[in-house]
Design an enzyme around this catalytic site. Structure first.
Site, mmCIF file in Angstrom:
data_model
loop_
_atom_site.group_PDB
_atom_site.id
_atom_site.type_symbol
_atom_site.label_atom_id
_atom_site.label_comp_id
_atom_site.label_asym_id
_atom_site.label_seq_id
_atom_site.Cartn_x
_atom_site.Cartn_y
_atom_site.Cartn_z
ATOM 1 N N HIS A 5 -3.212 7.059 3.311
ATOM 2 C CA HIS A 5 -3.685 5.821 2.695
ATOM 3 C C HIS A 5 -5.039 5.447 3.295
ATOM 4 C CE1 HIS A 5 -4.106 1.825 1.368
ATOM 5 N NE2 HIS A 5 -3.680 1.252 2.461
ATOM 6 N N ASN A 31 -10.256 0.051 0.534
ATOM 7 C CA ASN A 31 -8.790 0.149 0.477
ATOM 8 C C ASN A 31 -8.323 -0.319 -0.906
ATOM 9 O OD1 ASN A 31 -6.028 -0.278 0.684
ATOM 10 N ND2 ASN A 31 -6.124 -1.249 2.695
ATOM 11 N N CYS A 71 0.809 -1.228 0.000
ATOM 12 C CA CYS A 71 0.000 0.000 0.000
ATOM 13 C C CYS A 71 0.837 1.272 0.000
ATOM 14 C CB CYS A 71 -0.951 0.016 1.188
ATOM 15 S SG CYS A 71 -2.085 -1.364 1.179
HETATM 16 N N1 ACO Z 1 -18.286 -8.826 9.840
HETATM 17 C C1 ACO Z 1 -18.720 -9.107 11.090
HETATM 18 N N2 ACO Z 1 -17.883 -9.490 12.069
HETATM 19 C C2 ACO Z 1 -16.573 -9.574 11.774
HETATM 20 C C3 ACO Z 1 -16.065 -9.292 10.481
HETATM 21 C C4 ACO Z 1 -16.984 -8.915 9.496
HETATM 22 N N3 ACO Z 1 -16.617 -8.612 8.236
HETATM 23 N N4 ACO Z 1 -14.727 -9.465 10.499
HETATM 24 C C5 ACO Z 1 -14.391 -9.833 11.739
HETATM 25 N N5 ACO Z 1 -15.502 -9.904 12.503
HETATM 26 C C6 ACO Z 1 -15.608 -10.263 13.922
HETATM 27 C C7 ACO Z 1 -14.397 -11.048 14.401
HETATM 28 O O1 ACO Z 1 -14.554 -12.417 14.110
HETATM 29 C C8 ACO Z 1 -14.416 -10.747 15.882
HETATM 30 O O2 ACO Z 1 -15.366 -11.582 16.494
HETATM 31 P P1 ACO Z 1 -15.060 -12.248 17.931
HETATM 32 O O3 ACO Z 1 -14.896 -11.063 18.872
HETATM 33 O O4 ACO Z 1 -16.262 -13.067 18.182
HETATM 34 O O5 ACO Z 1 -13.782 -13.012 17.747
HETATM 35 C C9 ACO Z 1 -14.945 -9.321 15.953
HETATM 36 O O6 ACO Z 1 -15.600 -9.087 14.705
HETATM 37 C C10 ACO Z 1 -13.873 -8.289 16.147
HETATM 38 O O7 ACO Z 1 -12.845 -8.513 15.184
HETATM 39 P P2 ACO Z 1 -11.491 -7.724 15.217
HETATM 40 O O8 ACO Z 1 -10.558 -8.353 14.230
HETATM 41 O O9 ACO Z 1 -11.053 -7.591 16.632
HETATM 42 O O10 ACO Z 1 -11.974 -6.290 14.704
HETATM 43 P P3 ACO Z 1 -11.147 -4.960 14.634
HETATM 44 O O11 ACO Z 1 -11.829 -3.935 15.438
HETATM 45 O O12 ACO Z 1 -9.689 -5.176 14.862
HETATM 46 O O13 ACO Z 1 -11.352 -4.531 13.117
HETATM 47 C C11 ACO Z 1 -10.176 -4.470 11.038
HETATM 48 C C12 ACO Z 1 -10.836 -5.351 12.090
HETATM 49 C C13 ACO Z 1 -11.244 -3.578 10.426
HETATM 50 C C14 ACO Z 1 -9.595 -5.368 9.950
HETATM 51 C C15 ACO Z 1 -9.085 -3.610 11.699
HETATM 52 O O14 ACO Z 1 -8.261 -4.421 12.489
HETATM 53 C C16 ACO Z 1 -8.239 -2.884 10.687
HETATM 54 O O15 ACO Z 1 -8.702 -2.054 9.927
HETATM 55 N N6 ACO Z 1 -6.920 -3.130 10.689
HETATM 56 C C17 ACO Z 1 -6.006 -2.470 9.786
HETATM 57 C C18 ACO Z 1 -6.045 -3.196 8.508
HETATM 58 C C19 ACO Z 1 -5.274 -2.489 7.450
HETATM 59 O O16 ACO Z 1 -5.025 -1.310 7.521
HETATM 60 N N7 ACO Z 1 -4.928 -3.255 6.438
HETATM 61 C C20 ACO Z 1 -4.389 -2.764 5.271
HETATM 62 C C21 ACO Z 1 -2.946 -2.531 5.361
HETATM 63 S S1 ACO Z 1 -2.492 -1.811 3.893
HETATM 64 C C22 ACO Z 1 -1.907 -2.965 2.786
HETATM 65 O O17 ACO Z 1 -0.711 -3.061 2.667
HETATM 66 C C23 ACO Z 1 -2.843 -3.834 1.998
#
Ligand code: ACO
Length: 326
Positions: A253, A283, A113
């Site tokens: 980003h 993204n 990214c």
């Molecule tokens: N819908 C519903 N529930 C979901 C979903 C979904 N799509 N995805 C995960 N959950 C659930 C999980 O299973 C978890 O359930 P549990 O508590 O029963 O285990 C709960 O929701 C919470 O999940 P978390 O992973 O703790 O959620 P979080 O608040 O961390 O959000 C997210 C996840 C949005 C992915 C966040 O961590 C994030 O944005 N991280 C950064 C990611 C990023 O920037 N990536 C790109 C990097 S750039 C590149 O190089 C491509």
């Protein structure tokens, strides 16, 4: 002293929209969850038969048109992507061919990214050194082909698109002021697409283990990104003797609205100076920063003399900034 000035921007988003409500019918998720955790409402998906070079081509044509240039005017083409048409040749070479940019050299950059901002730094160095006068830099991705559509923790995050800029050598006052590139390879495992390379070449086993899809530890990326961006902003502003209030536009980003809001709040920047389009496109990895830049430029939101700060982070891990005086 020579500087690299962005003389034109362009972007291209595929027409097909996939909304959070569409996802509700495909996997166990909800519009509320996706909106609250990420800020994403919909994303664009490339048509079957469209490949990354096609998206890059459309964005590049828009930028060339805005610049009033022909493809033959280009000395170099750089494409930042991790979803290129093939492992090789470089997507930049395929783009060169589509554009008929016969005089240009061409290569790709892989910094996930952060690729576009890394590319700005590379282009800036070539121009400052006097090696090239006019460079086309594109960020283009089709993540819809590398995400695991059965993995609800990642498939809702990404979209397809392309953004392009044309940089030209200038001895005027405006242009790229400074760039910073950072990497931490010890964190490579938290965002990876392991299959299909020399470590895990394609086999029935790699397919069974779904190794040809993106794998991400979202929580770890989130923590690392917030920390990295804090230091990066501070260092970039300090190096250039600027206060946050002197920034006219901040383009981060577009990975998560909460990360963008946290960065803006820490700088004391009002959200009207911060570009947000994650709600529309999700993204788009290396394409996210140039798509956002094209949007603000075309909306007339930047004027001569404005300071614009670009920042990105991604797999590698990599993170990078570019400060531009418009
Ligand atoms: N819908 C519903 N529930 C979901 C979903 C979904 N799509 N995805 C995960 N959950 C659930 C999980 O299973 C978890 O359930 P549990 O508590 O029963 O285990 C709960 O929701 C919470 O999940 P978390 O992973 O703790 O959620 P979080 O608040 O961390 O959000 C997210 C996840 C949005 C992915 C966040 O961590 C994030 O944005 N991280 C950064 C990611 C990023 O920037 N990536 C790109 C990097 S750039 C590149 O190089 C491509």
């Amino acid at each position: 002293m020579l500087k690299a000035k962005i003389i034109a921007t362009g972007s291209y988003l595929p027409e097909k929209r996939l909304t959070n409500f569409d996802f509700e019918k495909m996997i166990d998720t909800s519009d509320d969850w996706i909106t609250e955790r990420t800020g994403i409402k919909e994303r664009r998906i490339a048509e079957d038969g469209q490949s990354t070079s096609d998206l890059a081509y459309e964005a590049s044509k828009n930028a060339l048109r805005q610049a009033g240039l022909e493809a033959d005017d280009l000395d170099l083409i750089i494409v930042a992507t991790v979803t290129g048409d093939m492992i090789f040749p470089a997507t930049a070479c395929l783009l060169q061919n589509l554009l008929s940019a016969k005089k240009a050299a061409a290569f790709d950059i892989n910094a996930v990214c952060s690729g576009f901002v890394y590319g700005l730094s590379v282009a800036n160095s070539f121009i400052r050194a006097g090696t090239y006068k006019r460079i086309l830099l594109v960020g283009a991705e089709i993540y819809s082909r590398i995400i695991d559509w059965e993995d609800r923790t990642t498939c809702i995050l990404f979209g397809d698109g392309a953004g392009a800029v044309i940089l030209e050598a200038t001895d005027g006052d405006s242009g790229i002021v400074s760039t910073r590139l950072c990497s931490d390879g010890s964190l490579w495992e938290i965002l990876t697409l392991p299959g299909g390379g020399s470590k895990y070449p394609p086999s029935e086993e790699t397919i069974r283990k779904r190794l040809h899809f993106l794998k991400m530890n979202g929580k770890e990326i989130f923590k690392a990104a917030v920390k990295a961006l804090q230091t990066l902003v501070d260092d970039t502003l300090k190096e250039n003797n600027l206060k946050p209030s002197q920034l006219s536009v901040l383009i981060l980003h577009q990975a998560n609205l909460r990360i963008i809001q946290a960065a803006a709040a820490r700088l004391g920047l009002p959200m009207d100076k911060v570009v947000v389009n994650i709600d529309k496109y999700g993204n788009t990895s290396a394409a996210s920063v140039p798509i956002a830049l094209d949007e603000v430029v075309r909306a007339g939101k930047v004027k001569e003399g404005d300071y614009i700060l670009l920042e990105a982070f991604g797999g590698g891990l990599t993170w990078a900034s570019a400060l531009i005086k418009w």
